[in-house]
Design an enzyme around this catalytic site. Structure first.
Site: not given
Ligand SMILES: NC(=O)c1ccc[n+]([C@@H]2O[C@H](COP(=O)([O-])OP(=O)(O)OC[C@H]3O[C@@H](n4cnc5c(N)ncnc54)[C@H](OP(=O)(O)O)[C@@H]3O)[C@@H](O)[C@H]2O)c1
Length: 300
Positions: A13, A15, A45, A69-71, A134, A138
């Site tokens: 990703g 980052l 996973d 993350a799920y962004t 989201y 988070k």
């Protein structure tokens, strides 16, 4: 001194990529990366506790930096369960494995935990009130981590992240600026951009400090602007002249997820705890544009 065996999840990703750059050649670390084909563990996973346990044991990990993350902020509105799997459940898995092995963990969160209705920079102890799926996931992830790992955890909340990698506002503005004659960008949402390279360096600062300072911190670049100002600066610095950028209100671009109107994070705690200065957003943007092959003018 013995090198720290560090696990970087989600190393592909924005980052994650910058964590790889930051740790590259740093003898203080012996890094294991996940999700990087050919340069680490191709796929882990992190919702699979046994799989995480195996990687941690096999590599004698003593520190985890979670960059997964799920962004997809809008998609999360329609599929909060999937967002929660990554942003909450997976964080719980990592934290449980970390607790069993006596491992410290650094995790990244977001300005979306706040409602964006404020008008003074958010400090870490200000009330949270997420307005999107989201943001809720988070925040739940932060709580899961702190409940499980307590003072072995550091959380950095950041905002408006960009890098030369993946999808982000800077790259979108560069593409649109070169392909469209005109563009509207919202001026009624303000915040501070964060160069992912600076955030990765901030994480390295935190994990190499002489003492472990657990808890929540805020980190972005210095300065406060609107997305409109950011778009103008990107085009000017990159020498893009053929696109007329005009300001507009958020309601001209209805999106599924609510965006905070005010998402300025106060970084005082990070700076005073770790004794560092934070780069000004224009300086970091200039460096990123150079990396992307846009020679910039120092006077922009
Ligand atoms: N982007 C922003 O503007 C922003 C703002 C505030 C806070 N943050 C936070 O900053 C952190 C880093 O964000 P980022 O922009 O670097 O995120 P990103 O570029 O979207 O990267 C997320 C990483 O998670 C991985 N991932 C996604 N789904 C996965 C799955 N099912 N299993 C395993 N890995 C999966 C991705 O892998 P693939 O590459 O294979 O998809 C990618 O490596 C996140 O915690 C985010 O919430 C971001």
């Amino acid at each position: 001194m013995k090198a720290i065996n560090i696990l970087i999840t989600g190393a592909n990703g924005q980052l994650g990529h910058e964590m790889r750059n930051a740790l590259n050649g740093d003898q203080r670390f012996n890094a294991t990366y996940t999700d990087v084909a050919g340069d680490g563990i191709a796929m882990l996973d992190i919702t699979d506790e046994a799989a995480v346990e195996q990687v941690v044991t096999a590599n004698a990990i003593t520190l985890i930096v979670n960059c997964v993350a799920y962004t997809a902020v809008d998609a999360a509105e329609d599929d909060e369960a999937t967002a929660a799997r990554l942003n909450v459940e997976a964080v719980g898995v990592l934290a449980r494995v970390a607790r069993r092995h006596g491992i410290k963990m650094v995790h990244v969160s977001t300005d979306y935990v706040f409602d964006g209705k404020g008008c003074i920079p958010y400090t870490e102890d200000m009330p949270v009130n997420p307005q999107s799926a989201y943001g809720r996931t988070k925040l739940d992830g932060e709580r899961r981590l702190l409940d499980t790992l307590g003072d072995q955890a550091i959380i950095l909340r950041t905002a408006w992240l960009y890098s030369p990698y993946g999808k982000n506002f800077v790259k979108t503005m560069l593409t649109l600026g070169q392909s469209k004659p005109a563009l509207k960008v919202v001026f009624d949402q303000v915040g501070s951009p964060t160069c992912a390279r600076d955030l990765a360096r901030a994480i390295v600062t935190a994990i190499t400090a002489s003492e472990w300072h657990p808890g929540i911190y805020h980190y972005s670049n210095e300065g406060v602007i609107s997305w409109y100002d950011f778009a103008i600066a990107i085009h000017r610095m990159a020498g893009i002249t053929g696109c007329d950028v005009q300001p507009c209100h958020s309601d001209e671009f209805p999106a599924k997820a609510h965006r905070p109107a005010y998402s300025v994070l106060d970084k005082t705690k990070f700076k005073s705890t770790f004794g560092v200065t934070v780069p000004y957003w224009q300086d970091s943007l200039r460096e990123t544009l150079l990396t992307l092959g846009f020679p910039t003018n120092k006077n922009d």
